[in-house]
Design an enzyme around this catalytic site. Structure first.
Site, PDB file in Angstrom:
ATOM      1  N   ASN A 209     -15.845  42.116 -17.306  1.00  0.00           N
ATOM      2  CA  ASN A 209     -17.048  42.750 -17.017  1.00  0.00           C
ATOM      3  C   ASN A 209     -17.700  42.156 -15.783  1.00  0.00           C
ATOM      4  O   ASN A 209     -17.255  41.386 -14.858  1.00  0.00           O
ATOM      5  CB  ASN A 209     -18.000  42.282 -18.112  1.00  0.00           C
ATOM      6  CG  ASN A 209     -18.304  41.019 -18.483  1.00  0.00           C
ATOM      7  OD1 ASN A 209     -18.922  39.990 -17.858  1.00  0.00           O
ATOM      8  ND2 ASN A 209     -17.784  40.616 -19.777  1.00  0.00           N
ATOM      9  N   ASP A 305     -15.238  36.547 -32.316  1.00  0.00           N
ATOM     10  CA  ASP A 305     -16.609  36.613 -32.083  1.00  0.00           C
ATOM     11  C   ASP A 305     -17.146  35.136 -32.181  1.00  0.00           C
ATOM     12  O   ASP A 305     -17.499  34.632 -33.173  1.00  0.00           O
ATOM     13  CB  ASP A 305     -17.080  37.474 -33.308  1.00  0.00           C
ATOM     14  CG  ASP A 305     -18.797  37.615 -33.182  1.00  0.00           C
ATOM     15  OD1 ASP A 305     -19.579  36.845 -32.581  1.00  0.00           O
ATOM     16  OD2 ASP A 305     -19.282  38.822 -33.320  1.00  0.00           O
TER      17      ASP A 305
END
Length: 414
Positions: A209, A305
């Site tokens: 990203n 996560d």
């Protein structure tokens, strides 16, 4: 501690020692501080504004009633802008006005209007320093929380010998570095994650990203300024790292999770600012995949996560998560807060002109019951404001730092 990104408003008043302020400005700028010089009318008789402007890279402010500047109430903007207000040298006249709340020039007005910590370094004739009136003003300032550095003893420009000399600029720089440090975070071990992760497709390609790591590094800096011990776990970034942090470089989400779990055992605070990739290829190849005319399907699986894993840990540190959102910031942040079992969730908007890669942004800090907006402002300023908020949550009763290790003769009591 660090001066990098600190916004220092340096006031200079009428004293022969004003020439030392030039070297002080140079040292502060060298160490990464932003310096705005404000001169009293008397100071202009001792040192030239042009020299200070060249060293600070900013126009020197002198007049309270500057029509062009004051159209936007810039004296109030300056008071809000400053992270620290320093007056060096501070004349006897300056101390008297500051102690009695007079605001007849720009510098004194700024001192009354600011909420930033104030440090003054008096410089004057020995008899003036020892005069009971001056000492009463000094003690009044100390009682209000102003940090007063006692002057050096030695030969003075007037030919007398005694207390009244402005300390060396390097000594002043060290005191400024400590100014405003919050001891509520002293002894706190904080783990901060920053930057992107990269999930390899093959040896030439990866999923990632646009995160630069600027906000995470600014948060690490702000924690260091307030006395915390900081471990910075970062993905691939190309910006300067906080020199006083323990920095751990990782690439993938799995590597970041492993690094976090290795350091979280003795930490009291974890700020999960990293933009961890949500997905990774289910399979990777050891050889570069060649381009062909046939369309290719890339099968993905979720990455670990990190924040949710820590949210289930018992005991766990105080958890601060980040939510990069394009819409419904508060709603989405609150949903993520509950899902991850975090204490705070910080939402920032991302889009063509906001978020990743930008030097300024806006944050919404969400907990179970409230939301607080910060900004728009620079990421370094927002990081300090966020850390201040975290410090209150970690330790509702904050204390004042002892400056003695940075300033050997800081005046504190009668």
């Amino acid at each position: 501690m660090t001066l990098r990104y600190r916004k220092v408003l340096l006031g200079i008043t009428g004293s022969i020692a004003a020439y030392k302020a030039c070297e002080l400005v140079r040292l502060l700028v060298r160490d990464g501080a932003e310096v705005q010089v404000v001169m009293s009318p008397a100071a202009e008789q001792f040192v030239g504004a042009m020299t200070l402007e060249a060293l600070s890279h900013r126009p020197v402010r002198t007049a309270l009633f500057d029509r062009e500047a004051e159209m936007s109430m810039s004296h109030i903007e300056l008071a809000r802008w400053a992270d620290a207000v320093v007056i060096a040298p501070a004349s006897a006249h300056c101390l008297a006005k500051l102690a009695t709340g007079l605001a007849d020039d720009l510098l004194m007005t700024l001192c009354l209007a600011t909420r930033a910590p104030i440090l003054v370094a008096p410089a004057m004739n020995a008899a003036m320093w020892e005069n009971p009136a001056t000492q009463e003003h000094v003690h009044a300032l100390i009682e209000r929380g102003v940090q007063v550095i006692s002057p050096d003893v030695g030969e003075q420009a007037c030919g007398e010998t005694g207390p009244g000399r402005l300390p060396d600029p390097e000594y002043l720089r060290a005191a400024i570095e400590e100014l405003g440090t919050d001891s509520a975070l002293k002894g706190v071990h904080a783990v901060v994650t920053a930057g992107p992760t990269r999930e390899p497709i093959d040896p030439a390609r990866f999923i990632s990203n646009f995160s630069t790591g600027r906000m995470g590094c600014a948060i690490a800096d702000a924690l260091l300024e307030r006395g915390a011990q900081v471990t910075l776990i970062h993905g691939p970034i190309d910006i300067p790292l906080p020199p006083d942090a323990d920095c751990v470089a990782v690439t993938t989400a799995a590597e970041m999770l492993d690094a976090v779990m290795a350091h979280v055992g003795d930490c009291q605070l974890l700020v999960a600012n990293a933009a961890v990739a949500d997905w990774r290829p289910r399979e990777t190849t050891g050889q570069k995949t060649r381009k062909s005319q046939e369309p290719r399907t890339l099968e993905l699986e979720p990455t670990p996560d990190i924040l949710a894993t820590l949210g289930q840990k018992e005991p766990r540190p105080f958890l601060v998560g980040f939510a990069a959102e394009t819409e419904n910031l508060e709603e989405n942040a609150r949903t993520k807060l509950r899902a991850k079992n975090a204490d705070l969730m910080v939402a920032n908007r991302i889009g063509p002109d906001d978020g990743f890669g930008e030097t300024e942004t806006t944050l919404e800090v969400v907990d179970a019951d409230s939301v607080m907006q910060l900004g728009p402002d620079s990421k370094s300023t927002l990081a300090r404001q966020l850390v201040d908020h975290i410090a209150v949550r970690l330790s509702p009763v904050s204390s004042v730092v002892d400056f003695s290790h940075a300033a050997r003769r800081t005046t504190r009591s009668r």
